[in-house]
Scaffold this motif. Structure first.
Motif, PDB file in Angstrom:
ATOM      1  N   PHE A  93     -16.119 -43.034   7.406  1.00  0.00           N
ATOM      2  CA  PHE A  93     -17.125 -43.963   6.890  1.00  0.00           C
ATOM      3  C   PHE A  93     -18.449 -43.232   6.675  1.00  0.00           C
ATOM      4  N   ARG A  94     -18.834 -42.409   7.632  1.00  0.00           N
ATOM      5  CA  ARG A  94     -20.080 -41.644   7.497  1.00  0.00           C
ATOM      6  C   ARG A  94     -19.996 -40.677   6.311  1.00  0.00           C
ATOM      7  N   GLU A  95     -18.837 -40.044   6.123  1.00  0.00           N
ATOM      8  CA  GLU A  95     -18.656 -39.161   4.970  1.00  0.00           C
ATOM      9  C   GLU A  95     -18.806 -39.943   3.667  1.00  0.00           C
ATOM     10  N   TRP A  96     -18.215 -41.141   3.629  1.00  0.00           N
ATOM     11  CA  TRP A  96     -18.311 -41.959   2.437  1.00  0.00           C
ATOM     12  C   TRP A  96     -19.757 -42.361   2.175  1.00  0.00           C
ATOM     13  N   LEU A  97     -20.467 -42.760   3.218  1.00  0.00           N
ATOM     14  CA  LEU A  97     -21.880 -43.126   3.049  1.00  0.00           C
ATOM     15  C   LEU A  97     -22.686 -41.957   2.497  1.00  0.00           C
ATOM     16  N   THR A  98     -22.420 -40.762   3.014  1.00  0.00           N
ATOM     17  CA  THR A  98     -23.122 -39.568   2.545  1.00  0.00           C
ATOM     18  C   THR A  98     -22.740 -39.258   1.094  1.00  0.00           C
ATOM     19  N   ASP A  99     -21.446 -39.240   0.791  1.00  0.00           N
ATOM     20  CA  ASP A  99     -20.985 -38.933  -0.564  1.00  0.00           C
ATOM     21  C   ASP A  99     -21.473 -39.960  -1.581  1.00  0.00           C
ATOM     22  N   SER A 100     -21.644 -41.202  -1.142  1.00  0.00           N
ATOM     23  CA  SER A 100     -22.082 -42.266  -2.030  1.00  0.00           C
ATOM     24  C   SER A 100     -23.599 -42.320  -2.189  1.00  0.00           C
ATOM     25  N   GLY A 101     -24.296 -41.489  -1.430  1.00  0.00           N
ATOM     26  CA  GLY A 101     -25.751 -41.443  -1.525  1.00  0.00           C
ATOM     27  C   GLY A 101     -26.486 -42.442  -0.655  1.00  0.00           C
ATOM     28  N   PHE A 102     -25.779 -43.088   0.260  1.00  0.00           N
ATOM     29  CA  PHE A 102     -26.426 -44.059   1.140  1.00  0.00           C
ATOM     30  C   PHE A 102     -27.056 -43.395   2.354  1.00  0.00           C
ATOM     31  N   LEU A 103     -26.570 -42.196   2.710  1.00  0.00           N
ATOM     32  CA  LEU A 103     -27.138 -41.401   3.800  1.00  0.00           C
ATOM     33  C   LEU A 103     -27.474 -40.025   3.250  1.00  0.00           C
ATOM     34  N   LYS A 104     -28.454 -39.428   3.822  1.00  0.00           N
ATOM     35  CA  LYS A 104     -28.840 -38.064   3.402  1.00  0.00           C
ATOM     36  C   LYS A 104     -28.558 -37.107   4.537  1.00  0.00           C
TER      37      LYS A 104
END
Length: 55
Positions: free
Chosen positions: A44-55
């Motif tokens: 989930f964290r990887e997806w958030l990062t890849d989707s631009g929601f986390l930096k």
């Protein structure tokens, strides 16, 4: 779940669907879980990062 994923994709909403075998309710919260499904918080964290929601 698959139908919801397909609706997201049709609406051009960022989404992924991961289906794990042998994963019951709450599988990712048990301390010491070593199954692939138990690693879902990392996915989930990887997806958030890849989707631009986390930096």
């Amino acid at each position: 779940m698959a139908s919801l994923y397909l609706k997201y994709k049709a609406a051009d909403v960022k989404a992924e669907l991961h289906i794990y075998s042998n994963a019951g309710h709450g599988f990712g919260y048990k301390p010491g879980t070593t199954t692939a499904a138990g690693a879902w918080p990392f996915r989930f964290r990887e997806w958030l990062t890849d989707s631009g929601f986390l930096k």
